[in-house]
Scaffold this motif. Sequence first.
Motif, PDB file in Angstrom:
ATOM      1  N   ASN A  66      20.152 -28.635 -47.602  1.00 51.72           N
ATOM      2  CA  ASN A  66      21.076 -27.619 -48.123  1.00 51.72           C
ATOM      3  C   ASN A  66      22.475 -28.219 -48.048  1.00 51.72           C
ATOM      4  OD1 ASN A  66      22.416 -25.318 -48.892  1.00 51.72           O
ATOM      5  ND2 ASN A  66      22.151 -24.268 -46.938  1.00 51.72           N
ATOM      6  N   ILE A  67      22.892 -28.919 -49.111  1.00 54.98           N
ATOM      7  CA  ILE A  67      24.155 -29.658 -49.071  1.00 54.98           C
ATOM      8  C   ILE A  67      24.985 -29.256 -50.292  1.00 54.98           C
ATOM      9  CG2 ILE A  67      25.178 -31.949 -48.747  1.00 54.98           C
ATOM     10  CD1 ILE A  67      22.451 -32.944 -47.805  1.00 54.98           C
ATOM     11  N   ASN A  68      25.036 -30.076 -51.306  1.00 59.43           N
ATOM     12  CA  ASN A  68      25.633 -29.706 -52.589  1.00 59.43           C
ATOM     13  C   ASN A  68      25.012 -30.584 -53.664  1.00 59.43           C
ATOM     14  OD1 ASN A  68      27.348 -32.132 -53.146  1.00 59.43           O
ATOM     15  ND2 ASN A  68      28.470 -31.450 -51.341  1.00 59.43           N
TER      16      ASN A  68
ATOM     17  N   PHE B  13      15.471 -27.795 -51.453  1.00 61.22           N
ATOM     18  CA  PHE B  13      16.847 -28.101 -51.828  1.00 61.22           C
ATOM     19  C   PHE B  13      17.653 -26.818 -51.990  1.00 61.22           C
ATOM     20  CE2 PHE B  13      14.756 -31.830 -54.087  1.00 61.22           C
ATOM     21  CZ  PHE B  13      15.226 -32.783 -53.191  1.00 61.22           C
ATOM     22  N   SER B  14      18.932 -26.859 -51.616  1.00 61.89           N
ATOM     23  CA  SER B  14      19.852 -25.781 -51.958  1.00 61.89           C
ATOM     24  C   SER B  14      21.275 -26.315 -51.899  1.00 61.89           C
ATOM     25  CB  SER B  14      19.681 -24.578 -51.022  1.00 61.89           C
ATOM     26  OG  SER B  14      20.322 -23.436 -51.568  1.00 61.89           O
ATOM     27  N   GLY B  15      22.224 -25.433 -52.291  1.00 59.25           N
ATOM     28  CA  GLY B  15      23.625 -25.837 -52.337  1.00 59.25           C
ATOM     29  C   GLY B  15      24.121 -26.037 -53.755  1.00 59.25           C
ATOM     30  N   PHE B  16      23.419 -25.489 -54.731  1.00 58.28           N
ATOM     31  CA  PHE B  16      23.805 -25.665 -56.138  1.00 58.28           C
ATOM     32  C   PHE B  16      23.517 -24.383 -56.916  1.00 58.28           C
ATOM     33  CE2 PHE B  16      19.500 -27.168 -55.470  1.00 58.28           C
ATOM     34  CZ  PHE B  16      18.783 -26.587 -56.492  1.00 58.28           C
TER      35      PHE B  16
ATOM     36  N   TYR C  50      34.545 -29.644 -52.708  1.00 60.76           N
ATOM     37  CA  TYR C  50      34.367 -28.366 -52.004  1.00 60.76           C
ATOM     38  C   TYR C  50      32.876 -28.037 -51.951  1.00 60.76           C
ATOM     39  CZ  TYR C  50      39.386 -27.777 -52.523  1.00 60.76           C
ATOM     40  OH  TYR C  50      40.742 -27.963 -52.456  1.00 60.76           O
ATOM     41  N   ASP C  51      32.371 -27.770 -50.750  1.00 58.60           N
ATOM     42  CA  ASP C  51      30.937 -27.538 -50.651  1.00 58.60           C
ATOM     43  C   ASP C  51      30.580 -26.231 -49.963  1.00 58.60           C
ATOM     44  OD1 ASP C  51      31.606 -28.155 -48.083  1.00 58.60           O
ATOM     45  OD2 ASP C  51      30.326 -29.921 -47.916  1.00 58.60           O
ATOM     46  N   THR C  52      31.589 -25.425 -49.617  1.00 64.15           N
ATOM     47  CA  THR C  52      31.318 -24.123 -49.017  1.00 64.15           C
ATOM     48  C   THR C  52      32.234 -23.093 -49.651  1.00 64.15           C
ATOM     49  OG1 THR C  52      30.668 -25.141 -46.934  1.00 64.15           O
ATOM     50  CG2 THR C  52      31.249 -22.804 -46.864  1.00 64.15           C
ATOM     51  N   PHE C  53      31.646 -21.954 -50.040  1.00 67.30           N
ATOM     52  CA  PHE C  53      32.380 -20.925 -50.748  1.00 67.30           C
ATOM     53  C   PHE C  53      32.020 -19.555 -50.178  1.00 67.30           C
ATOM     54  CE2 PHE C  53      31.617 -24.517 -53.517  1.00 67.30           C
ATOM     55  CZ  PHE C  53      32.860 -24.762 -54.060  1.00 67.30           C
TER      56      PHE C  53
END
Length: 276
Positions: free
Chosen positions: A212-214, A237-240, A27-30
């Motif tokens: 911007n992934i995970n 970087f982002s997604g964490f 799951y990578d979008t919340f």
Amino acid sequence: MDFVEVRVQAPRELADILVAELSQVGYDTFEDNDEGFCAYIGEGDFDNDAVAEIMSRYEGQGELGYDHRVITRQNWNAEWEKNFQPLIIAERVSVRAPFHEKPAGIEHEIVIMPRMSFGTGHHETTALMIENQLDIDHQGKRVLDMGCGTGILAIMAVHLGAKEVLAVDVEPWTVENAADNAAENNCTNIECRLGGVEVLEGEKPFDIILANINRNVLLEDMHAYAALLPTGRPILFSGFYQEDLSKIEAEANKHALAYQSHRTKNNWVSAIFTKL
């Protein structure tokens, strides 16, 4: 491919832990809500047993439950059009749909039709990435946007003066959506390409990389990003989550990427590193 939405009911203190757990299984979008959050995954990757196993680990730690539904492309479009509200980021960037009124006195205006793609600026990671972009000199630069979603970060790069942008995503409809949004914003210097890190083979270096992934994808593919970044150039970087920043930094150090700064919002992080 359609999406599966998993709607989780959980106390706030437990929701962040569950998001982290779900991010480990794809799951990578919340999206937060009053009852907990929603998590999204491609229908072909959905495993109800995996979700049930994660939830079972936290039984007895408060009111906890979940359900899921498949969101078709048609339903997704209707949902975002109904709920998508215009947004102002850092008092400098407007993000709106074409049917919203144009705001006055805003430096940068981005028009987005999300369809089934993620990245409207409403999620913390996208907004944080845009805030970090505002601090980076894009003028005349060649930019890579990995995991481009709607193309919002690529469009932001053009607004900030980028000469050319390569926007990459693994989902066909996302690449199509990003291309449409680039056209909507008159960004003729954005190329939208389908694939993952493998499509970067043979590319010349980039002046700026946006990813911007995970967490898992960033850790796995960081070596490829670093190889395309000249000395002194930034990568965002982002997604964490904030607790994962040390893992990102440790992997970055292996590839001569030095930590510079980061922003946080609701425990999400966007960090800037520079190639040594």
